[in-house]
Design a protein around this motif. Structure first.
Motif, PDB file in Angstrom:
ATOM      1  N   VAL A  75       4.225  13.089 -10.307  1.00 21.64           N
ATOM      2  CA  VAL A  75       3.703  11.939  -9.567  1.00 21.64           C
ATOM      3  C   VAL A  75       4.823  11.250  -8.788  1.00 21.64           C
ATOM      4  O   VAL A  75       4.650  10.883  -7.619  1.00 21.64           O
ATOM      5  CB  VAL A  75       3.010  10.950 -10.522  1.00 21.64           C
ATOM      6  N   ASP A  76       5.978  11.077  -9.399  1.00 20.81           N
ATOM      7  CA  ASP A  76       7.115  10.459  -8.712  1.00 20.81           C
ATOM      8  C   ASP A  76       7.500  11.230  -7.457  1.00 20.81           C
ATOM      9  O   ASP A  76       7.705  10.648  -6.385  1.00 20.81           O
ATOM     10  CB  ASP A  76       8.334  10.392  -9.645  1.00 20.81           C
TER      11      ASP A  76
ATOM     12  N   GLU B 298       4.789  12.944 -15.119  1.00 18.92           N
ATOM     13  CA  GLU B 298       5.360  11.738 -14.517  1.00 18.92           C
ATOM     14  C   GLU B 298       6.292  12.089 -13.361  1.00 18.92           C
ATOM     15  O   GLU B 298       6.277  11.443 -12.303  1.00 18.92           O
ATOM     16  CB  GLU B 298       6.114  10.926 -15.568  1.00 18.92           C
TER      17      GLU B 298
ATOM     18  N   LYS C 277      -4.851   8.072 -13.909  1.00 19.92           N
ATOM     19  CA  LYS C 277      -4.355   6.788 -14.413  1.00 19.92           C
ATOM     20  C   LYS C 277      -3.025   6.429 -13.756  1.00 19.92           C
ATOM     21  O   LYS C 277      -2.829   5.287 -13.304  1.00 19.92           O
ATOM     22  CB  LYS C 277      -4.190   6.845 -15.931  1.00 19.92           C
ATOM     23  N   ARG C 278      -2.109   7.378 -13.706  1.00 21.88           N
ATOM     24  CA  ARG C 278      -0.789   7.099 -13.139  1.00 21.88           C
ATOM     25  C   ARG C 278      -0.876   6.784 -11.650  1.00 21.88           C
ATOM     26  O   ARG C 278      -0.271   5.834 -11.153  1.00 21.88           O
ATOM     27  CB  ARG C 278       0.142   8.288 -13.374  1.00 21.88           C
TER      28      ARG C 278
ATOM     29  N   GLU D 184      -2.861   3.386 -10.832  1.00 20.47           N
ATOM     30  CA  GLU D 184      -2.067   2.175 -11.037  1.00 20.47           C
ATOM     31  C   GLU D 184      -1.120   1.939  -9.872  1.00 20.47           C
ATOM     32  O   GLU D 184      -0.918   0.790  -9.440  1.00 20.47           O
ATOM     33  CB  GLU D 184      -1.287   2.301 -12.346  1.00 20.47           C
ATOM     34  N   ARG D 185      -0.549   3.002  -9.351  1.00 17.24           N
ATOM     35  CA  ARG D 185       0.353   2.847  -8.201  1.00 17.24           C
ATOM     36  C   ARG D 185      -0.429   2.420  -6.964  1.00 17.24           C
ATOM     37  O   ARG D 185       0.036   1.592  -6.177  1.00 17.24           O
ATOM     38  CB  ARG D 185       1.097   4.154  -7.937  1.00 17.24           C
TER      39      ARG D 185
END
Length: 284
Positions: free
Chosen positions: A107-108, A104, A158-159, A162-163
């Protein structure tokens, strides 16, 4: 007769008036094929090999590119520097994709680097053919493939997907499969890689449906590509590659990079949910 004359005159005015307008209207500027100008892209596993070739190709097409690696920071920085020399923005982000707690944050960090991303390429994969990887047990190799090739690709997709859906312009995801996954190859490596890459290829098709229409999802399935293992492959394997490949040569990372450039560009805007074999025509 006057009526006939007036009709002819009206058509003549309409025709020549249209001709003058169309001549004076400038044609729209033609962009280069598979142009990526201004696109923000991340390529996982891009410190060398196929990933590095893709990153450079994207930058040459006008994109700003984030380089990812697990441990090879020096090599990743070299690719980053090469992209900057092309006049594009670049940065290096390190992350072990087998570490669930870091995904996470990865990705951020990537998303914030360029205030969003237009393209994400899941290229990172475990090397089980050279170095320490080839010495692992069958079970350990399967575990590593699951953690990085499969689980890493699925969770990151997936992450990021969605963004991308929340962006007005959507986005593009590109995964990497293997052309022999769905037809089989003998040996431990064939069994293991087909297990992992078939999972990725099937996931690609399903995720494309889930994320449509704003996010396109595709997969490139390479054949015999001359990377580190190919450079040192024994003569029997060199002969096998040429025999099984109708084009009569190894593929190169640059071959895949040029295909990837097209797939992630707007010129492939009607392409999603596809697994594209890049294997020189091999059918066995």
């Amino acid at each position: 007769m006057p009526h006939y004359y007036m009709v002819r005159k009206s058509w003549a005015i309409l025709y020549f008036g249209f001709f003058r307008v169309t001549r004076r209207t400038p044609s729209p500027e033609k962009r280069p094929f598979a142009d990526l100008t201004g696109r923000r892209i991340l390529v996982t596993g891009s410190s060398s090999g196929i990933g590095a070739a893709m990153a450079i190709e994207f930058a040459q097409a006008g994109a700003d590119v984030i380089i990812h690696c697990a441990t090879s920071i020096d090599r990743a920085q070299q690719v980053c520097n090469a992209i900057k020399q092309l006049g594009r923005q670049s940065a290096v982000i390190g992350c072990d994709l087998s570490d669930l707690e870091r995904l996470e944050d990865f990705v951020d960090t990537a998303w914030n680097q360029f205030s969003g991303l237009d393209v994400w390429v899941n290229n990172a994969g475990v090397d089980l053919l050279t170095g320490a990887g080839k010495l692992l047990s069958y079970e350990a190799k399967l575990q590593r493939l699951w953690e990085i090739d499969v689980r890493g690709t699925v969770l990151l997709s997936k992450r990021v997907g969605e963004r991308m859906q929340s962006q007005p312009q959507g986005g593009v995801l590109l995964n990497i499969g293997w052309d022999q996954s769905d037809r089989g190859m003998e040996g431990d490596s064939g069994e293991l890689f087909s297990t992992a890459k078939n999972a990725i290829m099937g996931f690609t098709r399903s995720l494309a449906v889930s994320l449509a229409p704003k996010v396109r999802v595709n997969c490139i399935a390479p054949g015999w590509i001359r990377t580190a293992w190919g450079d040192g492959a024994p003569p029997a394997w060199q002969e096998r590659v040429l025999k099984e490949t109708p084009l009569g040569r190894w593929g190169t990372p640059e071959d895949l990079a040029r295909l990837a450039r097209f797939v992630v560009s707007d010129d492939a805007s009607y392409l999603t949910g596809q697994v594209l074999n890049a294997n020189g025509g091999a059918v066995r």
